[in-house]
Design an enzyme around this catalytic site. Structure first.
Site, PDB file in Angstrom:
ATOM      1  N   HIS A 198      -7.295 -35.254   2.204  1.00 19.34           N
ATOM      2  CA  HIS A 198      -6.934 -34.391   2.748  1.00 19.34           C
ATOM      3  C   HIS A 198      -5.657 -34.584   3.983  1.00 19.34           C
ATOM      4  CE1 HIS A 198      -8.053 -29.793   3.265  1.00 19.34           C
ATOM      5  NE2 HIS A 198      -7.027 -30.181   3.722  1.00 19.34           N
ATOM      6  N   HIS A 241      -1.773 -33.231   4.760  1.00 18.90           N
ATOM      7  CA  HIS A 241      -0.778 -32.366   4.821  1.00 18.90           C
ATOM      8  C   HIS A 241       0.566 -33.060   5.339  1.00 18.90           C
ATOM      9  CE1 HIS A 241      -2.904 -28.744   4.266  1.00 18.90           C
ATOM     10  NE2 HIS A 241      -3.801 -29.219   4.608  1.00 18.90           N
ATOM     11  N   LEU A 242       1.507 -33.563   4.523  1.00 16.38           N
ATOM     12  CA  LEU A 242       2.574 -34.358   4.628  1.00 16.38           C
ATOM     13  C   LEU A 242       3.927 -33.513   4.873  1.00 16.38           C
ATOM     14  CD1 LEU A 242       1.600 -37.517   2.554  1.00 16.38           C
ATOM     15  CD2 LEU A 242       0.847 -37.139   4.928  1.00 16.38           C
ATOM     16  N   ARG A 243       3.865 -32.393   4.477  1.00  9.67           N
ATOM     17  CA  ARG A 243       4.945 -31.174   5.010  1.00  9.67           C
ATOM     18  C   ARG A 243       6.492 -31.448   4.026  1.00  9.67           C
ATOM     19  NH1 ARG A 243       1.021 -28.111   6.270  1.00  9.67           N
ATOM     20  NH2 ARG A 243       0.542 -28.325   8.482  1.00  9.67           N
ATOM     21  N   ASP A 302      -4.970 -25.433  -1.402  1.00 10.00           N
ATOM     22  CA  ASP A 302      -5.502 -25.762  -0.031  1.00 10.00           C
ATOM     23  C   ASP A 302      -4.482 -24.905   0.978  1.00 10.00           C
ATOM     24  OD1 ASP A 302      -7.025 -26.478   2.078  1.00 10.00           O
ATOM     25  OD2 ASP A 302      -5.377 -27.713   2.695  1.00 10.00           O
ATOM     26  N   HIS A 317     -13.030 -29.319   3.707  1.00 10.49           N
ATOM     27  CA  HIS A 317     -13.318 -28.976   4.973  1.00 10.49           C
ATOM     28  C   HIS A 317     -14.384 -28.006   5.408  1.00 10.49           C
ATOM     29  CE1 HIS A 317     -10.575 -25.709   4.104  1.00 10.49           C
ATOM     30  NE2 HIS A 317      -9.434 -26.376   4.300  1.00 10.49           N
ATOM     31  N   ASP A 337      -7.947 -33.592   7.084  1.00  8.48           N
ATOM     32  CA  ASP A 337      -7.060 -32.241   7.356  1.00  8.48           C
ATOM     33  C   ASP A 337      -6.118 -32.408   8.066  1.00  8.48           C
ATOM     34  OD1 ASP A 337      -6.223 -29.611   6.492  1.00  8.48           O
ATOM     35  OD2 ASP A 337      -8.017 -28.600   7.564  1.00  8.48           O
TER      36      ASP A 337
END
Ligand code: DOR
Length: 416
Positions: free
Chosen positions: A49, A51-53, A140, A220, A293
């Protein structure tokens, strides 16, 4: 050396991207030697999990900066979440992110969206994404609100042999909330998100698992009630798995007292009783994985007033130390939760998560469990600074990380 087969003392020889030998006093003339004295050699960590944007929010993170943060945290594989702009909801965007990850210091895998644009209205082309190796699908950042659509998605996922991962949040019940609904939201005058907003969707999806026979993974989880539901579903033999994030076993809603948006996250920080329930569920095996996360946000976004700031916290560089320090679990269990168990959920077993044996892919981390360090936000490799642990003294740090046989972190320093 610690892996799913146990703990023993040995040297590890790596050649050609693979483990060439494991044994006592191995000698390989001319080989580069990485000292692991006092350390644990383990399979690289796997994050379900992150978030690499990229694409779309490169001011907050890129695949490259996120992967570097991951490598420094001991990860050799991370799953990039699809709430990018545009969303990862087609083969073209999957390909784009995989291409960006091809030269990164960590294996970058992708979670595809369940619905087109993560809008919750129509199923995304999961088959074309699965054909590119996508094994996890999720919207997500939002849960799939429509039970009928979720049922169809589960049936489709079953046929494709992929796993749906749900962000459990009933949007109608959570609407307008900025933190956990309870004592602190009342005191602070901030609208709350009740625990039930999460639990309703966990309960619904367990029912849909029973109906369809499909696998589901819960992202999460943050409340005692959610974890009770998962424990009961597992006891009933349903194919569900669950993850928790480090902030949900280390911080409570009381942190929001100063209105600092660094403590804003979704699901929100909960009560001390929920934190205790998360820890107990980790110890009891109800939870399968610790996932970060990791949610970078640029300073200009995160410095807005609490009710306007986006939710999310950094996680990749601090997860292991927090798990080692805050959980009363043997190190073998902590590594299972951070490495081989998530590797299995992500469909990466065989490449990541060990066991460390001759012929296995050389994706390893070397952990110094005694290394004391202070989290300095400015020194993190992430492009963003939104860690809630700034200034905190932690114990346990990744000394070396080896990706496909190449040392990408040596003595706590990223090599590329
Ligand atoms: O706090 C969060 N941040 N929760 C989510 O579900 C999304 C994430 C993000 O993308 O920033």
């Amino acid at each position: 050396m610690v892996d799913a087969t146990g703990t023993r003392r040995a040297d590890v020889l790596v050649a050609g991207g693979r483990v060439a030998a494991v044994g006592d006093d191995l000698d390989a003339p001319g080989a580069q030697v990485l000292d692991a004295g006092g350390c644990l050699v383990a399979p690289g960590l796997v994050d379900l999990h992150a978030h690499l944007r990229e694409p779309g929010r490169e001011e907050a993170e890129t695949v490259e900066t996120g992967a570097r943060a991951a490598a420094l945290g001991g990860y050799t594989a991370i799953v990039a979440m699809p709430n990018t702009e545009p969303a990862i909801d087609s083969a073209a965007v999957v390909r784009q992110v995989l291409d960006l990850g091809a030269t990164a210091p960590c294996d970058v895998r992708v979670a595809g969206a369940i619905t087109v644009g993560r809008a919750g209205k129509a199923l995304a082309p999961m088959a074309e994404m699965a054909a590119l190796g996508v094994r996890l699908f999720t919207d997500d950042g939002a849960g799939v609100q429509d039970a009928r659509l979720m049922r169809r998605a589960l049936e489709y996922a079953s046929a494709l042999d992929v796993t749906l991962a749900q962000h459990c949040e009933d949007e109608a019940l959570a609407a307008g909330g900025h933190m956990h609904e309870g004592e602190w939201s009342s005191r602070l005058g901030l609208p709350g998100i009740p625990a039930e907003a999460e639990e309703l969707m966990v309960a619904r999806d367990i029912a849909l698992c029973r109906l369809t026979g499909a696998r589901a993974h819960f992202l999460h989880l943050s409340t005692a009630g959610s974890l009770e539901l998962v424990a009961a579903a597992k006891a009933a033999g349903l194919p569900v798995t669950a993850e928790v994030a480090p902030h949900h076993f280390t911080l409570t809603h009381a942190e929001v007292a100063g209105y600092d948006p660094v403590y804003k996250v979704n699901p929100p920080l909960r009560t001390a009783a929920d934190v205790a329930a998360v820890k107990a569920a980790l110890a009891a095996g109800v939870v399968d994985a610790i996932a970060t996360d990791h949610a970078p946000h640029a300073p200009e976004a995160k410095e807005a007033p609490f009710d306007q700031a986006p939710p999310g916290m950094l996680g990749l560089e601090t997860a292991l130390a927090l798990a080692l320090g805050e959980l009363d679990l043997p190190v073998e269990r902590v590594l299972a939760l951070l490495s081989w168990q998530p590797a299995a959920i992500a469909g990466l077993a065989g490449e990541h998560g060990g066991p460390i044996a001759e012929g296995a892919a050389a994706n390893l981390c070397v952990v110094d469990p005694a290394a004391a360090w202070v989290v300095e936000p400015d020194l993190l490799a992430s492009r963003s600074r939104n860690t809630p642990y700034g200034g905190r003294k932690l114990r346990g740090r990744v000394r070396h990380t080896i990706l496909r046989g190449e040392p990408v972190v040596i003595d706590f320093e990223a090599q590329r």
